[in-house]
Scaffold this active site. Structure first.
Site, short mmCIF file in Angstrom:
data_model
loop_
_atom_site.label_atom_id
_atom_site.label_comp_id
_atom_site.label_asym_id
_atom_site.label_seq_id
_atom_site.Cartn_x
_atom_site.Cartn_y
_atom_site.Cartn_z
N GLY A 151 80.06 93.96 80.15
CA GLY A 151 81.06 94.73 80.88
C GLY A 151 81.00 94.47 82.37
O GLY A 151 81.43 95.31 83.17
N GLY A 152 80.47 93.31 82.75
CA GLY A 152 80.44 92.95 84.15
C GLY A 152 79.57 93.84 85.01
O GLY A 152 79.73 93.89 86.23
N SER A 230 77.71 88.60 77.54
CA SER A 230 78.33 88.68 78.85
C SER A 230 77.32 89.22 79.86
O SER A 230 76.26 88.63 80.03
CB SER A 230 79.59 89.55 78.77
#
Length: 476
Positions: A151-152, A230
């Site tokens: 989620g960055g 991610s």
């Protein structure tokens, strides 16, 4: 009663069906307290223990401070997920999306699931973890898969249907754990007088909790594999360089995220600028002010006010936001190439890779914002953010004779397709629902194909074989 909220062959492992009813779900004694659990929804023999606090609530003077271990003696209601950490909403589904975007009928369900913020409750009292297990008191101890969401570093939650551990635990002989960690300005504040990488410190404390408590759930503390996608994949890699003196974990699985991606680490001045942008917006002072006074003022604000003071950029920059890992030379470093060359990382097995069309996720998200980029730019970003960094990181381990496996995922299946023109292909994160077997939970409009069933079994088997024996599990 208290609670935070009222190249390898797939490995086939035997199941131990020792939980047969809700009454058979035992309470587990942990350092956090006695944890009650429940049967996982739709399962007759997987127990889930949800919302277990591993750290004290990071509020008051503990806001923007390193996490403090939670030790309790009361009973914990582990039947519901804990609160979600304050998160920057990076995706809002436009209900008036038209056919010109060529979205599939299931795209909205999938995108909402990926955003992970639909229907959750927020609170700073969010440092909890979840455990899924079969028969915690029976037989040999099982390998542990420790999940870190992406989620960055600005959004994400364990309370996400796509991240449930129920299916993988039901089908394989493993224990799964997922962890909440602080995000955006709360986890990576950038203030000159605070720790810079609190979210990564949260993850480490959660790993320590698992080491000390997972055996009671049937897990093997000597076989903990951390895996993430991610920002979660990057977190796995940050861990591999930060904790060389006391690794704890036996293996690493980094999916579409490494420390080598350009711009992954902010320098101190960039992070401080983002911090002061918010503090000045809220009337707490700027870079010319006394930093301790600024921090005290910011601690006096409620989290909603602070969240509202963050300016969210658009386009690609909006995916990651302004706050993230910052070089502090303790947890996040400025010299990963030199550290790799010197072997200054945890030299334990790694499985690492990326997807063939990572942009297949970002294109429709930006389409919803009315933003498009040339194909040449997407191709360039694919190489510099995903393909090349995973190559460099795998080479770093191989150069030190560390057992290392690198993959590239090409899977593209009808039920997970987001767009038809252009074809979303193997988009960023599309491997996760197959590994965890959650794809039919996040959408049920399009069924799996026979080929997809086989690939899902194969992928899940690889992840489990690695966790079972990181050294040689993928060579058997």
């Amino acid at each position: 009663m208290i609670g935070r909220k009222a190249t390898a062959l797939a490995l086939s492992l035997p199941l131990s069906l020792s939980i047969e009813s809700a009454a058979a779900v035992p309470s587990i004694q942990t350092q956090s307290g006695l944890v009650n659990g429940r049967l996982a929804t739709g399962s007759s023999h997987v127990a889930e223990y949800l919302g277990i606090p591993y750290a004290q609530p990071p509020v008051g003077e503990l806001r923007w401070a390193p996490p403090q271990s939670y030790n309790g003696s009361d009973t914990i209601d582990g039947t519901e997920f804990g609160y979600t950490c304050p998160a920057q909403i990076t995706l809002v589904i436009n209900q008036t999306v038209t056919a010109e975007y060529h979205f599939t009928q299931q795209a909205e369900d999938i995108l909402v699931s990926i955003s992970g913020q639909s229907g959750v409750e927020y609170s700073e009292d969010c440092l909890t973890l979840n455990v899924w297990t079969k028969g915690p008191n029976s037989g040999a101890k099982r390998p542990v898969l420790f999940w870190i969401y992406g989620g960055g570093f600005n959004t994400g939650t364990t309370n996400n249907t796509g991240y449930s551990g129920r299916h993988i635990v039901e089908k394989e002989d493993v224990v799964m754990v997922s962890v909440n960690y602080r995000l955006n300005i709360f986890g990576f504040p950038g203030a000159p007088n605070t720790s810079k990488n609190l979210g990564l410190l949260d993850q480490r404390l959660a790993v320590e909790w698992v080491r000390d408590n997972i055996e009671a759930f049937g897990g093997d503390p000597s076989r903990i594999t951390i895996f993430g996608q991610s920002a979660g994949g990057s977190s796995v890699d940050y861990y591999s360089y930060a904790w060389t003196a006391d690794p704890i974990v036996a293996g690493f699985i980094a999916e579409s995220g490494t420390v080598y991606a350009p711009g992954s680490q902010n320098n101190a001045s960039t992070s401080a600028k983002a911090w002061y942008n918010v503090s000045s917006t809220l009337g707490c002072g700027d870079a010319s002010s006394d930093p301790d006074s600024v921090l005290a003022c910011m601690r006096s604000k409620d989290w909603q006010t602070i969240q509202g003071g963050i300016q969210i950029p658009s386009g690609i920059e909006g995916v990651t936001g302004s706050f993230g890992p910052t070089i502090d030379e303790t947890v996040v470093f400025s010299d990963y190439i030199a550290r790799s060359a010197a072997g200054n990382f945890i030299q334990r097995p790694m499985l690492i890779g990326s997807n063939h069309n990572e942009a297949g996720l970002y294109k429709p998200i930006l389409d919803l914002e009315g933003i498009t980029y040339p194909e040449a730019l997407w191709d360039y970003l694919q190489f510099i953010i995903y393909t090349c960094p995973s190559k460099y990181r795998s080479e770093a381990s191989v150069s030190k004779s560390v057992p290392t496996w690198r993959y590239r995922y090409f899977g593209s299946f009808p039920n997970l397709k987001l767009t038809t023109i252009p074809d979303s292909g193997a988009w960023h994160g599309s491997e996760v629902p197959l590994i965890l077997d959650t794809d039919m939970d996040i959408q049920n409009l399009v069924q799996r194909t026979d080929a997809e069933n086989k690939i899902a079994d194969y992928l899940r088997g690889i992840w489990v074989a690695f966790a079972t024996d990181p050294e040689t599990g993928l060579t058997k």
